[in-house]
Design a protein around this motif. Structure first.
Motif, PDB file in Angstrom:
ATOM      1  N   GLU A  19       0.747  -1.304  -0.070  1.00 53.14           N
ATOM      2  CA  GLU A  19      -0.148   0.182   0.064  1.00 53.14           C
ATOM      3  C   GLU A  19       0.697   1.222  -0.048  1.00 53.14           C
ATOM      4  OE1 GLU A  19       0.067  -1.428   4.328  1.00 53.14           O
ATOM      5  OE2 GLU A  19       0.017  -2.272   2.510  1.00 53.14           O
ATOM      6  N   HIS A  20       2.053   0.936   0.259  1.00 51.72           N
ATOM      7  CA  HIS A  20       3.039   2.353   0.302  1.00 51.72           C
ATOM      8  C   HIS A  20       3.828   2.600  -1.079  1.00 51.72           C
ATOM      9  CE1 HIS A  20       3.231   2.545   4.728  1.00 51.72           C
ATOM     10  NE2 HIS A  20       2.943   1.080   4.704  1.00 51.72           N
ATOM     11  N   LEU A  21       3.393   1.645  -1.970  1.00 50.29           N
ATOM     12  CA  LEU A  21       4.039   1.744  -3.329  1.00 50.29           C
ATOM     13  C   LEU A  21       3.445   2.443  -4.347  1.00 50.29           C
ATOM     14  CD1 LEU A  21       5.481  -1.934  -3.361  1.00 50.29           C
ATOM     15  CD2 LEU A  21       6.547  -0.079  -2.490  1.00 50.29           C
ATOM     16  N   PRO A  22       3.852   3.492  -4.854  1.00 43.98           N
ATOM     17  CA  PRO A  22       3.346   4.275  -5.942  1.00 43.98           C
ATOM     18  C   PRO A  22       3.231   3.375  -7.377  1.00 43.98           C
ATOM     19  CG  PRO A  22       5.382   4.979  -5.757  1.00 43.98           C
ATOM     20  CD  PRO A  22       5.051   4.036  -4.825  1.00 43.98           C
ATOM     21  N   GLN A  23       3.942   2.158  -7.468  1.00 39.74           N
ATOM     22  CA  GLN A  23       3.893   1.337  -8.751  1.00 39.74           C
ATOM     23  C   GLN A  23       3.903  -0.124  -8.293  1.00 39.74           C
ATOM     24  OE1 GLN A  23       7.124   3.165 -10.813  1.00 39.74           O
ATOM     25  NE2 GLN A  23       5.669   3.906 -12.277  1.00 39.74           N
ATOM     26  N   PRO A  24       2.859  -0.487  -7.347  1.00 39.17           N
ATOM     27  CA  PRO A  24       2.964  -1.724  -6.914  1.00 39.17           C
ATOM     28  C   PRO A  24       3.072  -2.950  -7.736  1.00 39.17           C
ATOM     29  CG  PRO A  24       0.669  -0.946  -6.823  1.00 39.17           C
ATOM     30  CD  PRO A  24       1.550   0.260  -7.319  1.00 39.17           C
ATOM     31  N   ARG A  25       2.332  -2.794  -8.944  1.00 43.05           N
ATOM     32  CA  ARG A  25       2.660  -4.029 -10.091  1.00 43.05           C
ATOM     33  C   ARG A  25       4.028  -4.196 -10.546  1.00 43.05           C
ATOM     34  NH1 ARG A  25      -2.001  -6.059 -12.485  1.00 43.05           N
ATOM     35  NH2 ARG A  25      -3.997  -5.059 -11.988  1.00 43.05           N
ATOM     36  N   GLU A  26       4.892  -3.272 -10.431  1.00 44.32           N
ATOM     37  CA  GLU A  26       6.163  -3.378 -10.998  1.00 44.32           C
ATOM     38  C   GLU A  26       7.033  -3.953  -9.773  1.00 44.32           C
ATOM     39  OE1 GLU A  26       4.339  -0.745 -11.638  1.00 44.32           O
ATOM     40  OE2 GLU A  26       4.587  -0.367 -13.566  1.00 44.32           O
ATOM     41  N   THR A  27       6.801  -3.579  -8.686  1.00 42.25           N
ATOM     42  CA  THR A  27       7.123  -3.973  -7.429  1.00 42.25           C
ATOM     43  C   THR A  27       7.323  -5.549  -7.136  1.00 42.25           C
ATOM     44  OG1 THR A  27       7.747  -1.960  -6.543  1.00 42.25           O
ATOM     45  CG2 THR A  27       8.133  -3.968  -5.001  1.00 42.25           C
ATOM     46  N   VAL A  28       5.723  -5.960  -7.475  1.00 40.10           N
ATOM     47  CA  VAL A  28       5.401  -7.108  -7.394  1.00 40.10           C
ATOM     48  C   VAL A  28       5.904  -8.051  -8.350  1.00 40.10           C
ATOM     49  CG1 VAL A  28       3.520  -8.957  -7.431  1.00 40.10           C
ATOM     50  CG2 VAL A  28       3.255  -6.921  -5.977  1.00 40.10           C
TER      51      VAL A  28
END
Length: 206
Positions: free
Chosen positions: A103-112
Motif C-alpha cells: 500500500e506504500h508503493l506508487p507502482q505496486p505491479r512493477e514491484t510485485v
C-alpha cells in the motif's frame, strides 16, 4: 532515486504484526524446511527473520533507518532503503514476504513483478495489505481510517490484489488475515507452471 510518494521510511508508526501471527501465515513446509532462502521486504527490526532460524540465507529490506539498525544489531543482513532501489537476484529466494508494504508503493505491479522474479521455482510470495472491499471499507466508505494515512498511496480489493499477483505470473490464493477482517492476505505459489498446491489463508469476512 526514490519514487515520489514512497514515504514509509519517515512515517511507519511501529512494528508489524506479532511474529507468531506472521509465522502462522507461512506454508507449513517453509516453517520447517532447513536451509531455505528468505527475503523479508519491509522487515522492520527483523522479528520474522530472527524467528526463522532454520533458514539458510536470511535477508531483509527496511526503509526506516532506526529499525534497519536494530535488525542489523541482531546479526541480520538488512539493506536499508526502498525496495525499488535495492538489487534483487533472480531466482534466489524460496520465500519473499511483504507485510503492510504494497500500500506504500506508487507502482505496486512493477514491484510485485520484481519480487516474483526473485522467487525460485516452487517458492512463495506472501503479501498482506488492507482490503478496501472488506467490511471496514464498505461500512465506513471514504471515512475508513485506512484511506487517510498519508503514506498509503495504493489500495486494493480482493480482486485487484489477485490481479496484481497473477499479473506477475504467479498462482494465487486469497484470504483474510486473522487479526482483522479488514485485511487481505495473498499467498502465491511461485510461477504459474509450478506444481505445488496453493495454500488458502484465513477464510473469513471479505
Amino acid at each position: 532515486p526514490v519514487a515520489a510518494g514512497l514515504v514509509e521510511a519517515a512515517h511507519r508508526p511501529g512494528p508489524r504484526l506479532p511474529v507468531e501471527r506472521l509465522l502462522s501465515y507461512l506454508p507449513s513446509e517453509l516453517v520447517k524446511t532447513p536451509g531455505i532462502a528468505v527475503l523479508d521486504v519491509g522487515c522492520w527490526d527483523g522479528d520474522l527473520l530472527a524467528a526463522m532460524s532454520h533458514a539458510g540465507a536470511r535477508r531483509g529490506i527496511e526503509p526506516n533507518p532506526d529499525a534497519a539498525a536494530r535488525a542489523r544489531a541482531r546479526g541480520l543482513g538488512v539493506d536499508e532503503g526502498f525496495v525499488e532501489g535495492i538489487t534483487l537476484d533472480a531466482a534466489s529466494d524460496d520465500l519473499v514476504t511483504a507485510v503492510d508494504v504494497i500500500e506504500h508503493l506508487p507502482q505496486p505491479r512493477e514491484t510485485v513483478a520484481r519480487l516474483a522474479d526473485a522467487l525460485r521455482p516452487g517458492g512463495h510470495l506472501i503479501v498482506l495489505t488492507g482490503n478496501v472491499g472488506g467490511f471496514g471499507g464498505r461500512f465506513w466508505r471514504s471515512d475508513w481510517y485506512y484511506l487517510h494515512y498519508p503514506e498509503h498511496v495504493s489500495f486494493f480489493t480482493k480482486s485487484s490484489i489477485e490481479s496484481t499477483i497473477r499479473g506477475a505470473g504467479l498462482a494465487t490464493s486469497i484470504g483474510t488475515y486473522a487479526q482483522s477482517a479488514l485485511s487481505v492476505a495473498s499467498t502465491v505459489d511461485a510461477k504459474a507452471f509450478a506444481s505445488l498446491p496453493v495454500s488458502t489463508l484465513w477464510p473469513g469476512m471479505l
